[in-house]
Each structure stands twice: as C-alpha cells, then as structure tokens.
Design a protein around this motif. Structure first.
Motif, mmCIF file in Angstrom:
data_model
loop_
_atom_site.group_PDB
_atom_site.id
_atom_site.type_symbol
_atom_site.label_atom_id
_atom_site.label_comp_id
_atom_site.label_asym_id
_atom_site.label_seq_id
_atom_site.Cartn_x
_atom_site.Cartn_y
_atom_site.Cartn_z
ATOM 1 N N ALA A 54 38.141 31.941 37.627
ATOM 2 C CA ALA A 54 39.232 32.759 37.224
ATOM 3 C C ALA A 54 40.372 32.976 38.301
ATOM 4 O O ALA A 54 41.444 33.093 38.043
ATOM 5 C CB ALA A 54 38.841 34.054 37.028
ATOM 6 N N GLN A 55 39.858 32.608 39.664
ATOM 7 C CA GLN A 55 40.760 32.595 40.791
ATOM 8 C C GLN A 55 41.999 31.611 40.583
ATOM 9 O O GLN A 55 43.061 31.675 41.016
ATOM 10 C CB GLN A 55 40.087 32.430 42.095
ATOM 11 C CG GLN A 55 38.944 33.393 42.439
ATOM 12 C CD GLN A 55 39.476 34.909 42.445
ATOM 13 O OE1 GLN A 55 40.486 35.169 43.051
ATOM 14 N NE2 GLN A 55 38.926 35.606 41.698
ATOM 15 N N ALA A 56 41.718 30.526 39.844
ATOM 16 C CA ALA A 56 42.664 29.390 39.695
ATOM 17 C C ALA A 56 43.579 29.640 38.541
ATOM 18 O O ALA A 56 44.625 29.026 38.297
ATOM 19 C CB ALA A 56 42.038 28.282 39.241
ATOM 20 N N VAL A 57 43.203 30.981 37.585
ATOM 21 C CA VAL A 57 43.913 30.899 36.460
ATOM 22 C C VAL A 57 45.233 31.957 36.521
ATOM 23 O O VAL A 57 45.109 32.801 37.338
ATOM 24 C CB VAL A 57 43.177 31.692 35.188
ATOM 25 C CG1 VAL A 57 43.905 31.889 34.157
ATOM 26 C CG2 VAL A 57 42.115 30.709 34.832
ATOM 27 N N THR A 58 46.376 31.582 36.178
ATOM 28 C CA THR A 58 47.399 32.284 36.337
ATOM 29 C C THR A 58 48.034 32.848 35.107
ATOM 30 O O THR A 58 48.829 33.640 35.119
ATOM 31 C CB THR A 58 48.626 31.583 36.990
ATOM 32 O OG1 THR A 58 49.149 30.391 35.941
ATOM 33 C CG2 THR A 58 48.397 30.598 38.287
ATOM 34 N N GLY A 59 47.453 32.589 33.992
ATOM 35 C CA GLY A 59 47.886 33.146 32.860
ATOM 36 C C GLY A 59 47.034 32.582 31.293
ATOM 37 O O GLY A 59 46.689 31.152 31.834
#
Length: 117
Positions: A54-59
């Motif tokens: 989730a740390q890589a997800v921006t949206g």
C-alpha cells in the motif's frame, strides 16, 4: 448497493489510503490471500503484506464491480508511484461480514520487473 459490496469497497479504499488498522478490521482471522506475487494465510500475514504494498499506491479508480450472495468482484486501476498504473481485479468472499478469501489478479510482470528507469 449490497452490504458485501459496500464492505469490499470500504476495505479497498482503506487499503489504497494506507489505513492499515481500518482495512485489517475487515479481514477474518483465517483469511486466505492469493495473488501473482504471494499466497498467504491468516490476518496478520495478509495485513502485513498488504500494508507493505500500500505504501506504493497513490490512488485507485474503480472501473466495475459486481456482487452475489457471499462474493464481490471489483476491477480497478491502481495508481502507483514506482510502477505507474496497474489494472487489477479482486474477488472477495465473505462470511459473517468479514473477508475470508481475497483473490487478486494484476499484471505481475510490471511489478516483478521493478520500477522503470
């Protein structure tokens, strides 16, 4: 909107916004998770792996969803910093208001290859 579709949508949005305590609360203690990158069993293992990615997800942008009695399918574009946009689909099975199974499919080679550049 069905109750399970609402739960799945809330779970996905909590995950995409890195709200680990919130998305973990939707997982059954014995949840199973299957993706091109990992197969995991149990809430702690699944939550840890999901928190890390989730740390890589921006949206996310949901493209379609469907629900039956105990399952939900959501297709979405996952926007990430390191990998760009990845199309994904997730199939959730529910029991007593908790996710007992999460099957995720996405373009694994894009992630396995690592960030561009």
């Amino acid at each position: 909107m069905s109750e399970n579709l609402q739960l799945a949508s809330d779970f996905l949005n909590a995950w995409a916004s890195s709200q680990a305590d919130r998305f973990t609360s939707y997982l059954d203690r014995e949840v199973s998770f299957e993706s091109p990158m990992a197969t995991l069993q149990g809430r702690d293992a699944v939550a840890a792996a999901m928190s890390e990615f989730a740390q890589a997800v921006t949206g996310i942008k949901v493209l379609a969803s469907a629900a039956s009695q105990d399952s939900v399918l959501i297709m979405y574009d996952m926007h990430t910093g390191p990998f760009g946009t990845i199309r994904a689909a997730e199939h959730y099975r529910f029991r007593d208001g908790k996710i007992v199974s999460d099957q995720l499919v996405f373009d694994a080679p894009a992630i396995k290859a690592g960030p561009p550049g």
